[in-house]
Write a protein that holds these residues in place. Structure first.
Motif, short mmCIF file in Angstrom:
data_model
loop_
_atom_site.label_atom_id
_atom_site.label_comp_id
_atom_site.label_asym_id
_atom_site.label_seq_id
_atom_site.Cartn_x
_atom_site.Cartn_y
_atom_site.Cartn_z
N TYR B 257 0.83 -1.20 0.00
CA TYR B 257 0.00 0.00 0.00
C TYR B 257 0.86 1.25 0.00
O TYR B 257 1.90 1.31 0.65
CB TYR B 257 -0.90 0.03 1.24
N ARG B 258 0.38 2.24 -0.72
CA ARG B 258 1.10 3.50 -0.80
C ARG B 258 0.72 4.39 0.38
O ARG B 258 -0.46 4.53 0.69
CB ARG B 258 0.74 4.20 -2.11
N VAL B 259 1.71 5.00 1.01
CA VAL B 259 1.45 5.98 2.07
C VAL B 259 2.28 7.22 1.80
O VAL B 259 3.29 7.19 1.09
CB VAL B 259 1.79 5.41 3.47
N ASP B 260 1.83 8.33 2.36
CA ASP B 260 2.54 9.60 2.16
C ASP B 260 3.71 9.76 3.14
O ASP B 260 4.72 10.35 2.81
CB ASP B 260 1.57 10.78 2.35
N ASP B 261 3.52 9.24 4.35
CA ASP B 261 4.54 9.41 5.40
C ASP B 261 4.72 8.06 6.07
O ASP B 261 3.96 7.66 6.94
CB ASP B 261 4.05 10.46 6.41
N ILE B 262 5.75 7.33 5.62
CA ILE B 262 5.87 5.94 6.06
C ILE B 262 6.22 5.84 7.53
O ILE B 262 5.80 4.90 8.22
CB ILE B 262 6.88 5.17 5.17
N ALA B 263 6.96 6.81 8.06
CA ALA B 263 7.31 6.76 9.48
C ALA B 263 6.05 6.86 10.33
O ALA B 263 5.86 6.11 11.30
CB ALA B 263 8.28 7.90 9.82
N ALA B 264 5.16 7.76 9.95
CA ALA B 264 3.90 7.91 10.69
C ALA B 264 3.04 6.66 10.52
O ALA B 264 2.40 6.19 11.47
CB ALA B 264 3.15 9.14 10.20
N ALA B 265 3.05 6.11 9.30
CA ALA B 265 2.22 4.92 9.05
C ALA B 265 2.72 3.73 9.87
O ALA B 265 1.92 2.94 10.38
CB ALA B 265 2.23 4.58 7.56
N VAL B 266 4.03 3.60 10.00
CA VAL B 266 4.61 2.51 10.79
C VAL B 266 4.17 2.64 12.25
O VAL B 266 3.83 1.65 12.92
CB VAL B 266 6.15 2.51 10.65
N HIS B 267 4.14 3.88 12.74
CA HIS B 267 3.64 4.09 14.11
C HIS B 267 2.19 3.64 14.25
O HIS B 267 1.81 3.02 15.24
CB HIS B 267 3.77 5.56 14.51
N ARG B 268 1.40 3.98 13.22
CA ARG B 268 -0.02 3.61 13.30
C ARG B 268 -0.19 2.09 13.31
O ARG B 268 -1.01 1.55 14.03
CB ARG B 268 -0.79 4.22 12.11
N VAL B 269 0.62 1.41 12.48
CA VAL B 269 0.56 -0.05 12.45
C VAL B 269 0.81 -0.61 13.85
O VAL B 269 0.06 -1.46 14.36
CB VAL B 269 1.60 -0.62 11.47
N ARG B 270 1.84 -0.10 14.51
CA ARG B 270 2.20 -0.62 15.84
C ARG B 270 1.15 -0.22 16.87
O ARG B 270 0.79 -1.01 17.75
CB ARG B 270 3.58 -0.10 16.23
N ASP B 271 0.63 1.00 16.75
CA ASP B 271 -0.41 1.45 17.69
C ASP B 271 -1.66 0.58 17.60
O ASP B 271 -2.37 0.38 18.58
CB ASP B 271 -0.81 2.90 17.39
N GLU B 272 -1.92 0.06 16.39
CA GLU B 272 -3.15 -0.70 16.18
C GLU B 272 -2.95 -2.19 16.43
O GLU B 272 -3.80 -3.00 16.08
CB GLU B 272 -3.68 -0.48 14.76
N GLY B 273 -1.79 -2.56 16.97
CA GLY B 273 -1.59 -3.95 17.32
C GLY B 273 -0.92 -4.77 16.24
O GLY B 273 -0.82 -5.99 16.35
N GLY B 274 -0.44 -4.12 15.18
CA GLY B 274 0.28 -4.83 14.14
C GLY B 274 1.78 -4.75 14.38
O GLY B 274 2.24 -4.20 15.39
N GLN B 275 2.54 -5.31 13.45
CA GLN B 275 3.99 -5.25 13.54
C GLN B 275 4.52 -4.61 12.26
O GLN B 275 3.93 -4.78 11.19
CB GLN B 275 4.58 -6.65 13.69
N ALA B 276 5.64 -3.90 12.38
CA ALA B 276 6.23 -3.24 11.22
C ALA B 276 7.74 -3.29 11.35
O ALA B 276 8.29 -2.99 12.42
CB ALA B 276 5.77 -1.79 11.12
#
Lengths: 174, 303
Positions: B257-276
Motif C-alpha cells: 500500500y502507498r502511504v505519504d509518510d511511512i514513518a507515521a504509518a509505521v507508528h499507526r501499524v504498531r499502535d493498532e496492534g500490528g507489527q512493522a
C-alpha cells in the motif's frame, strides 16, 4: 481524532450520510447517552439496538444525524421506563400524593450520590427527572417526550422531585 | 423565601459523554443494520468507477479488477486498515464483506467463505478479461481449476485456482475502446495514500507460474534476480517470487500500500496492534514489511 473531539450532535451532517456510514460515529454517542441514564449495560445495549433498528425502519430522504438518533434513543428510554412502571404497578399501587406544592430545597447536590438516587426512584419519576434535568429539556418538551400534557408533567415533576429529595436525604442520614 | 433559589436539580445536567460499547455487540448490531438497511451497493453494481474518474477495475485484459482481502475477523480488519491507511468503507453485498471506498484498484475486506468454499486469510486477486468463456477455457487448458462463468450483479464472473493452488477470480469487462487505451494506465503504483502500490505473488514454482499466467492472460515478464520475475504492463504492478527478499514464503498474494509518510504509518501499524519492520530504502522508495493485528502480511511504500 479531531473529529471525535467535536460536538457531533451539533454538526449538520453531510447530505450523503446514511445510517450505516454514520454508525461508527453515532454508536458511542447513542450508547453513551443511554448508559449514563439507565446505568445498566444490558438495558443500554438493548435500547441502543432498538434505537438503530427503529432508525433503519424510517423511510425518509432526510439524512440521519446524531442528534436525531439521540431523540430516538430518548423515546426508547421513556418507553422502557413506562414499561417498567407498568410492571411495578402490578405489584403495588403507586402511593397517591395529594400535595402538589414544591417546598424550596436549598442544597448542593452531590452528583454521584444524586445519580445513584435516581436509579432508586419509581420509573416514571426517573423518566421525568432525566428528561427535565439530565437532558435539559423544557417542561413542554419533556411532556411531549413523555406523551403527557404539560400540566400532568408539571405535577409528575413535583412528585418526582419530592421522591428524589426523600430518598436523597433519607439515604444521606442512613 | 424572597430570594430566587437556584434549582439544585440543575446540577444533574449531563451532556453526552461518548462511550464505546462492547466490540462484539457493536459488530453484531452493525450486521443487523446491514441486513435492515437497503444500501446503494445492493442496488447498484459495486464495480463502477466512482466520481474520482479513476479507473478502478483496471483498463486492459489481465489487469487487476478487484482485490479481496480475506480476514478471520472483518470488524477488526475494518478498524485496523481504517486507522492505518485511512480507508473508509461501504457495506458489501453481504454482511461478511465491506467495500473499501475510493482506492485503486477496487478492494474489499471479506470475512466469510470463498465462492468455491473454504476461507482464505490473505489477498485474492480478480482479473479482468475481455472474454470470460475463452479465459475459463485457457485456465483449464493450463492446468487450473475454475467454475463455469456466471452472472453477478457487477459482471460475468468465475472463481478458480491456478495450477499451484492459488485462488483467483475472473471478471468479464470488455475494453470499451481497446485502441484508445494508452499503453500506460497511469495507476501502476497508486496515486494516493491507501492505494495499492504493488502486488507480490509468492509462488512455489516460478516457471510454472509464468507458464500459467502467461498462457491465460498473455502476461510477459522481466526476469530480475534469481527466483523473481516482474510482470510487464499490468496495473497495479505485479512481481512473482518464490521467496520474497523480506517476508513470508507462503504461497499467495502480499499487497503493498502507498502511504505519504511511512514513518507515521509505521507508528499507526504498531499502535493498532500490528507489527512493522524498520523502514528500509529500496531502489523504488521507502519500504516496511508489516503484519496487521490478525497476522496478515503487507508492505507499506513511500515513493
Amino acid at each position: 481524532m479531531s473529529d471525535d473531539d467535536r460536538d457531533v450532535t451539533a454538526l449538520p451532517d453531510r447530505p450523503d450520510v446514511t445510517l450505516l456510514t454514520l454508525y461508527d460515529r453515532a454508536l458511542p454517542q447513542v450508547y453513551g447517552y443511554l448508559m449514563a441514564r439507565c446505568g445498566d449495560r444490558a438495558v443500554a445495549e438493548d435500547l441502543t439496538a432498538e434505537t438503530f433498528l427503529a432508525a433503519a425502519a424510517v423511510r425518509t430522504n432526510v439524512p440521519p444525524t446524531v442528534g436525531w438518533l439521540i431523540g430516538v434513543a430518548r423515546h426508547k428510554l421513556v418507553d422502557h421506563w413506562r414499561w417498567q412502571a407498568r410492571q411495578e404497578r402490578l405489584l403495588h399501587a403507586v402511593e397517591g400524593s395529594s400535595s402538589s406544592s414544591d417546598d424550596p430545597w436549598d442544597v448542593e447536590l452531590d452528583r454521584l450520590h444524586a445519580h445513584d438516587v435516581l436509579t432508586r426512584l419509581a420509573p416514571q419519576h426517573r423518566a421525568a427527572l432525566t428528561l427535565r434535568y439530565l437532558d435539559g429539556l423544557s417542561v413542554p418538551e419533556s411532556a411531549t417526550a413523555l406523551g403527557r400534557g404539560v400540566a400532568a408533567t408539571e405535577a409528575l415533576l413535583v412528585r418526582a422531585r419530592r421522591e428524589f429529595r426523600h430518598v436523597y436525604e433519607g439515604s444521606n442520614d442512613a | 423565601m424572597p430570594d430566587p433559589q437556584p434549582d439544585p436539580f440543575d446540577a444533574l445536567r449531563s451532556p453526552i459523554i461518548p462511550l464505546a460499547p462492547d466490540a462484539a455487540f457493536a459488530a453484531d448490531l452493525r450486521d443487523r443494520l446491514v441486513r435492515a438497511v437497503p444500501t446503494p451497493t445492493l442496488r447498484e453494481p459495486p464495480m463502477t468507477t466512482e466520481t474520482t474518474n479513476r479507473p478502478r477495475n483496471g483498463v486492459r485484459s489481465g489487469d487487476v479488477s478487484y482485490i479481496t482481502l480475506g480476514l478471520p475477523d472483518l470488524t477488526r480488519g475494518r478498524a485496523f486498515y481504517g486507522a492505518v491507511l485511512g480507508w473508509r468503507f461501504s457495506p458489501g453485498n453481504s454482511e461478511h464483506g465491506a467495500q473499501v471506498d475510493d482506492i485503486v484498484p477496487m478492494m474489499g475486506l471479506w470475512g466469510g467463505e470463498q465462492p468455491t468454499g473454504g476461507r482464505v486469510h490473505g489477498a485474492v486477486l480478480g482479473f479482468r478479461v475481455d472474454d470470460i468463456s475463452a479465459a475459463v477455457a485457457a485456465v483449464r487448458a493450463h492446468g487450473g481449476t475454475i467454475n463455469d462463468p456466471h452472472r453477478e450483479v457487477y459482471a460475468m464472473a468465475a472463481e478458480g485456482h491456478d495450477d499451484q493452488g492459488i485462488p483467483f477470480y475472473l471478471h468479464e469487462m470488455p475494453s470499451a475502446a481497446r485502441d484508445t487505451v494508452s499503453g500506460d494506465a497511469g495507476f501502476h503504483n497508486g496515486e494516493v495514500e491507501g492505494d495499492v502500490s504493488y502486488l507480490t505473488m509468492v509462488v512455489p514454482d516460478l516457471d510454472a507460474a509464468r507458464a500459467f499466467y502467461g498462457g491465460v492472460f498473455d502476461w510477459t515478464f522481466n526476469i530480475g534476480r534469481p527466483g523473481g520475475a516482474q510482470v510487464t504492463g499490468v496495473a497495479p504492478q505485479i512481481g512473482m517470487t518464490t521467496q520474497p527478499e523480506t517476508g513470508p514464503a507462503t504461497p499467495g498474494v502480499i499487497v503493498c500500500y502507498r502511504v505519504d509518510d511511512i514513518a507515521a504509518a509505521v507508528h499507526r501499524v504498531r499502535d493498532e496492534g500490528g507489527q512493522a519492520s524498520e523502514v528500509a530504502q529500496r531502489p523504488y522508495g521507502l519500504e516496511s514489511l508489516c503484519t496487521d493485528d490478525q497476522g496478515t502480511p503487507f508492505y507499506l511504500h513511500q515513493f
